[in-house]
Design an enzyme around this catalytic site. Structure first.
Site, PDB file in Angstrom:
ATOM      1  N   LYS A  35       7.511 -14.228  -3.200  1.00  0.00           N
ATOM      2  CA  LYS A  35       6.317 -14.923  -2.806  1.00  0.00           C
ATOM      3  C   LYS A  35       4.819 -14.542  -3.223  1.00  0.00           C
ATOM      4  CE  LYS A  35       3.635 -15.827   0.168  1.00  0.00           C
ATOM      5  NZ  LYS A  35       2.076 -16.097  -0.470  1.00  0.00           N
ATOM      6  N   GLU A  39       2.122  -1.243  -0.171  1.00  0.00           N
ATOM      7  CA  GLU A  39       1.093  -0.779  -1.085  1.00  0.00           C
ATOM      8  C   GLU A  39      -0.114  -1.626  -0.552  1.00  0.00           C
ATOM      9  OE1 GLU A  39       2.509  -1.327  -4.924  1.00  0.00           O
ATOM     10  OE2 GLU A  39       4.005   0.331  -4.733  1.00  0.00           O
ATOM     11  N   CYS A  76      -7.015  -2.479  -6.245  1.00  0.00           N
ATOM     12  CA  CYS A  76      -6.822  -1.418  -5.055  1.00  0.00           C
ATOM     13  C   CYS A  76      -7.363   0.007  -5.291  1.00  0.00           C
ATOM     14  CB  CYS A  76      -5.538  -1.600  -4.534  1.00  0.00           C
ATOM     15  SG  CYS A  76      -4.237  -0.887  -5.686  1.00  0.00           S
ATOM     16  N   GLU A 101     -13.165  -1.348   2.902  1.00  0.00           N
ATOM     17  CA  GLU A 101     -12.898  -2.092   1.576  1.00  0.00           C
ATOM     18  C   GLU A 101     -13.454  -3.589   1.202  1.00  0.00           C
ATOM     19  OE1 GLU A 101      -8.990  -3.940   0.701  1.00  0.00           O
ATOM     20  OE2 GLU A 101      -8.642  -2.657  -1.121  1.00  0.00           O
TER      21      GLU A 101
HETATM   22  P1  NAD Z   1      -3.352 -10.500   1.380  1.00  0.00           P
HETATM   23  O1  NAD Z   1      -2.803  -9.276   2.130  1.00  0.00           O
HETATM   24  O2  NAD Z   1      -4.188 -11.452   2.032  1.00  0.00           O
HETATM   25  O3  NAD Z   1      -2.148 -11.215   0.784  1.00  0.00           O
HETATM   26  C1  NAD Z   1      -1.147 -10.653  -0.016  1.00  0.00           C
HETATM   27  C2  NAD Z   1       0.174 -11.691   0.172  1.00  0.00           C
HETATM   28  O4  NAD Z   1       0.565 -11.739   1.622  1.00  0.00           O
HETATM   29  C3  NAD Z   1       0.186 -12.856  -0.262  1.00  0.00           C
HETATM   30  O5  NAD Z   1       0.963 -13.345  -0.851  1.00  0.00           O
HETATM   31  C4  NAD Z   1      -0.269 -13.877   0.958  1.00  0.00           C
HETATM   32  O6  NAD Z   1       0.004 -15.178   1.041  1.00  0.00           O
HETATM   33  C5  NAD Z   1       0.903 -12.945   1.882  1.00  0.00           C
HETATM   34  N1  NAD Z   1       0.612 -12.900   3.438  1.00  0.00           N
HETATM   35  C6  NAD Z   1      -0.481 -13.226   4.111  1.00  0.00           C
HETATM   36  N2  NAD Z   1      -0.343 -13.203   5.319  1.00  0.00           N
HETATM   37  C7  NAD Z   1       1.088 -12.839   5.462  1.00  0.00           C
HETATM   38  C8  NAD Z   1       1.992 -12.765   6.726  1.00  0.00           C
HETATM   39  N3  NAD Z   1       1.407 -12.735   7.898  1.00  0.00           N
HETATM   40  N4  NAD Z   1       3.439 -12.750   6.492  1.00  0.00           N
HETATM   41  C9  NAD Z   1       3.755 -12.762   5.127  1.00  0.00           C
HETATM   42  N5  NAD Z   1       3.064 -12.675   4.021  1.00  0.00           N
HETATM   43  C10 NAD Z   1       1.684 -13.023   4.376  1.00  0.00           C
HETATM   44  O7  NAD Z   1      -3.912  -9.717   0.209  1.00  0.00           O
HETATM   45  P2  NAD Z   1      -4.722 -10.012  -1.050  1.00  0.00           P
HETATM   46  O8  NAD Z   1      -6.098 -10.713  -0.818  1.00  0.00           O
HETATM   47  O9  NAD Z   1      -3.807 -11.332  -1.729  1.00  0.00           O
HETATM   48  O10 NAD Z   1      -4.899  -8.832  -2.190  1.00  0.00           O
HETATM   49  C11 NAD Z   1      -5.998  -7.986  -1.891  1.00  0.00           C
HETATM   50  C12 NAD Z   1      -5.457  -7.066  -1.054  1.00  0.00           C
HETATM   51  O11 NAD Z   1      -4.672  -6.322  -1.509  1.00  0.00           O
HETATM   52  C13 NAD Z   1      -6.816  -5.862  -1.047  1.00  0.00           C
HETATM   53  O12 NAD Z   1      -6.691  -5.241  -0.087  1.00  0.00           O
HETATM   54  C14 NAD Z   1      -6.053  -4.943  -2.345  1.00  0.00           C
HETATM   55  O13 NAD Z   1      -6.456  -3.412  -1.902  1.00  0.00           O
HETATM   56  C15 NAD Z   1      -4.728  -4.805  -1.884  1.00  0.00           C
HETATM   57  N6  NAD Z   1      -3.890  -4.355  -2.912  1.00  0.00           N
HETATM   58  C16 NAD Z   1      -3.171  -3.207  -2.780  1.00  0.00           C
HETATM   59  C17 NAD Z   1      -2.324  -2.693  -3.979  1.00  0.00           C
HETATM   60  C18 NAD Z   1      -1.676  -1.495  -3.894  1.00  0.00           C
HETATM   61  O14 NAD Z   1      -0.787  -1.020  -4.743  1.00  0.00           O
HETATM   62  N7  NAD Z   1      -1.908  -0.514  -2.840  1.00  0.00           N
HETATM   63  C19 NAD Z   1      -2.281  -3.528  -4.883  1.00  0.00           C
HETATM   64  C20 NAD Z   1      -3.144  -4.632  -5.205  1.00  0.00           C
HETATM   65  C21 NAD Z   1      -3.940  -5.151  -3.945  1.00  0.00           C
HETATM   66  O1  6OD Z   2       0.194   0.722 -11.676  1.00  0.00           O
HETATM   67  C1  6OD Z   2       0.803   0.264 -10.615  1.00  0.00           C
HETATM   68  O2  6OD Z   2       2.117   0.523 -10.567  1.00  0.00           O
HETATM   69  C2  6OD Z   2       0.238  -0.354  -9.520  1.00  0.00           C
HETATM   70  N1  6OD Z   2       1.187  -0.593  -8.621  1.00  0.00           N
HETATM   71  C3  6OD Z   2      -1.080  -0.509  -9.290  1.00  0.00           C
HETATM   72  C4  6OD Z   2      -1.752  -1.163  -8.375  1.00  0.00           C
HETATM   73  C5  6OD Z   2      -2.850  -1.675  -8.583  1.00  0.00           C
HETATM   74  C6  6OD Z   2      -3.794  -2.447  -7.456  1.00  0.00           C
HETATM   75  O3  6OD Z   2      -4.424  -3.340  -7.594  1.00  0.00           O
END
Ligand code: NAD
Ligand code: 6OD
Length: 500
Positions: A192, A268, A302, A404
């Site tokens: 998804k 993550e 992130c 954040e």
């Molecule tokens: P988000 O949590 O709003 O959405 C991520 C996904 O989850 C989307 O596909 C969304 O539709 C889905 N989703 C939302 N609510 C849900 C629920 N209740 N049940 C199931 N699915 C649900 O995140 P975003 O705004 O798309 O991305 C930004 C965030 O992601 C930032 O906080 C960033 O730090 C984090 N991020 C973390 C990493 C990592 O590797 N740690 C990598 C990239 C992004």
């Molecule tokens: O490098 C990766 O594999 C990884 N998961 C990076 C995540 C980036 C976050 O926005």
């Protein structure tokens, strides 16, 4: 009944996606409701996306389960590995199409999508295709009290159907980072992608089919989180594990949903990452490195450094140099090769980032650079741009230092001692990444080992061998993926003990 259509993009095969469909059991499928996919660089509608309701999610999970029992489940490791290499080759063959779709969906600069997102997608498949062929497991011969012995060895089995939920910031990179090891371990998947960036997950379906991945192994459902495809997938009783990348709050909500059926999860999540710059750093390398760490992908990684601690002896000079660097960054059309920063992902996300720009002023920040919205006097003014921004002067307790923001913004603060720098860097509920800038390698090791994070970089950022662990501490996540850590998450290990 599935209603197959001709493909996920228009008949001419251009990257102008008109209609983005679900992909279930090897067919592109329309749902009953649609939502729009918007180009964040100018606010225009790129495509209509068809949302998966409960019945389509049920079909996708059913198709994935059937494939597990049939074609995919019967393949040996060598054949699976060969097919995953073919997927990588298919991504490379459609390189320009993937780049165009990712740029249109995210607004990220074309140079970045070409250098990072799409090559990493292919690399994700190649790394796990190779690793699964050589991944060994524990085996011990043990003496037993009666003087005989026992042999323990473990075998790897797929978890089953894996639900994969991903965000919008690095859509294809983060999706394939999970799909590749899940498939390498013999699972089938229902993904998804973010509602903001549905295109490349759907294009990937075409690459999967072209590579010969059997129907039902890779399924895509589109939609939102609560009461939509995301929630339908995570609460589905036939989904065996959930792997998620996104916000910490969303991770918490998913955790509640999956708790009822005790599914394994890998999360993550968000970050509020620190960088520590010592006076003995290579100054130019550190300025360029911090500029990347704070502003790459318009700060929507992130791993981005939103808190930068600089040793007092070079603090003023560093603030001035970073200001000059940031003011030289080209903010503009993602389609220009020279663009450094595109827009934020959406109008809503821009509102959030601008609310932090306002809050920073209210909390007493000095605006060193940026702080507003750039003016282009062309169609880009309908896009979701903000200026890359540097603040100084905030208290460590300020919300802008604690929360954040996920935009092109960092706060710089001075420090006097190593202990102070480590203590400020670690003073957060998150724990994803840190970077340390020094030419004293002993110090680099010493500080890196004190960081409460999943990854510490010394004199670099966002660099990693894909076989090494990736994940976060505290609000930044649960578990580790990468290399064997991914293979172990996406497998059930059956330990077999034979009395000798
Ligand atoms: P988000 O949590 O709003 O959405 C991520 C996904 O989850 C989307 O596909 C969304 O539709 C889905 N989703 C939302 N609510 C849900 C629920 N209740 N049940 C199931 N699915 C649900 O995140 P975003 O705004 O798309 O991305 C930004 C965030 O992601 C930032 O906080 C960033 O730090 C984090 N991020 C973390 C990493 C990592 O590797 N740690 C990598 C990239 C992004
Ligand atoms: O490098 C990766 O594999 C990884 N998961 C990076 C995540 C980036 C976050 O926005």
């Amino acid at each position: 009944m599935l209603r197959p259509t001709r493909g996920c993009y228009d008949a001419a095969g251009s990257s102008q996606l008109k209609s983005i469909l679900n992909y279930i059991d090897g067919q592109f499928v329309r749902g009953k409701r649609e939502f729009v996919d918007v180009n964040p660089a100018n606010g225009s509608v790129i495509a209509q996306v068809t949302e998966a309701d409960q019945s389509l999610v049920d079909m996708a999970v059913g198709a994935a389960r059937k494939a597990l029992r049939c074609d995919w489940g019967r393949l040996g490791v060598r054949d699976r590995s060969a097919l995953l290499h073919k997927v990588a080759a298919e991504i490379e063959a459609r390189f320009d199409q993937f780049v165009a779709a990712e740029v249109a969906d995210t607004g990220k600069p074309i140079a970045l999508a070409s250098r990072l997102d799409v090559p990493r997608a292919a690399a994700n498949f190649r790394v796990f295709a190779d690793l699964i062929k050589t991944a060994g497991l524990d085996s011990f011969q043990t003496e037993t009290p009666d003087g005989k012995g026992a042999l323990n060895y473990a075998v790897r089995k797929p978890l089953g159907v894996v639900g994969i939920i991903t965000p919008w910031n690095l859509p294809l990179l983060l999706l394939t980072w999970k799909v590749a090891p899940a498939l390498a371990c013999g699972n089938t998947v229902v993904v998804k992608p973010s509602e903001e960036t549905p295109a490349t997950a759907t294009l990937l379906a075409e690459s999967m089919a072209a590579a010969g991945i059997p129907a039902g192994v890779y399924n895509v459902v589109h939609g939102f989180g609560p009461n939509s495809a995301g929630e339908f997938l995570t609460q589905h009783p036939d989904v065996n594990a959930v792997t998620f990348t996104g916000e910490s709050q969303t991770g918490a909500a998913i955790m509640k949903t999956v708790a009822a059926s005790v599914k394994p999860v890998s999360f993550e999540l968000g970050g509020k990452n620190a960088a520590i710059v010592f006076a003995d750093c290579d100054f130019e390398e550190a300025v360029n490195g911090i500029s990347d760490a704070a502003f790459l992908n318009t700060g929507q990684v992130c791993l981005c450094a939103e808190r930068v601690y600089v040793e007092r002896a070079i603090y003023d000079k560093f603030v001035e140099a970073l200001k000059r660097k940031v003011e030289s960054l080209a903010v503009g059309s993602p389609l220009e090769e020279s663009t450094d920063l595109g827009p934020l992902i959406s109008a809503q996300h821009r509102e959030k980032v601008l609310s932090y720009y306002k809050l920073a002023r209210e909390e007493g920040a000095t605006v060193v650079a940026g702080g507003g919205v750039p003016q282009f006097r062309n169609e880009l003014d309908k896009g979701f741009f903000v200026q890359p921004t540097i603040y100084t002067g905030l208290a460590e307790s300020a919300r802008c230092v604690k929360e954040e923001i996920f935009g092109p913004v960092c706060h710089l603060a001075p420090f006097d001692t190593e202990e102070e720098a480590v203590s400020m860097a670690n003073d957060t509920k998150y724990g994803l990444a840190a970077s340390i800038w020094t030419t004293n390698l002993k110090r680099g090791h010493r500080i890196a080992q004190q960081m409460n994070v999943g990854i510490s970089w010394v004199n670099c950022w966002f660099l990693r061998d894909l076989r090494t662990p990736f994940g976060g501490v505290g609000l930044s996540g649960i578990g580790r993926e990468g290399g064997m850590h991914s293979l172990n998450f996406y497998s059930e290990l059956n330990n077999i003990c034979i009395r000798l």
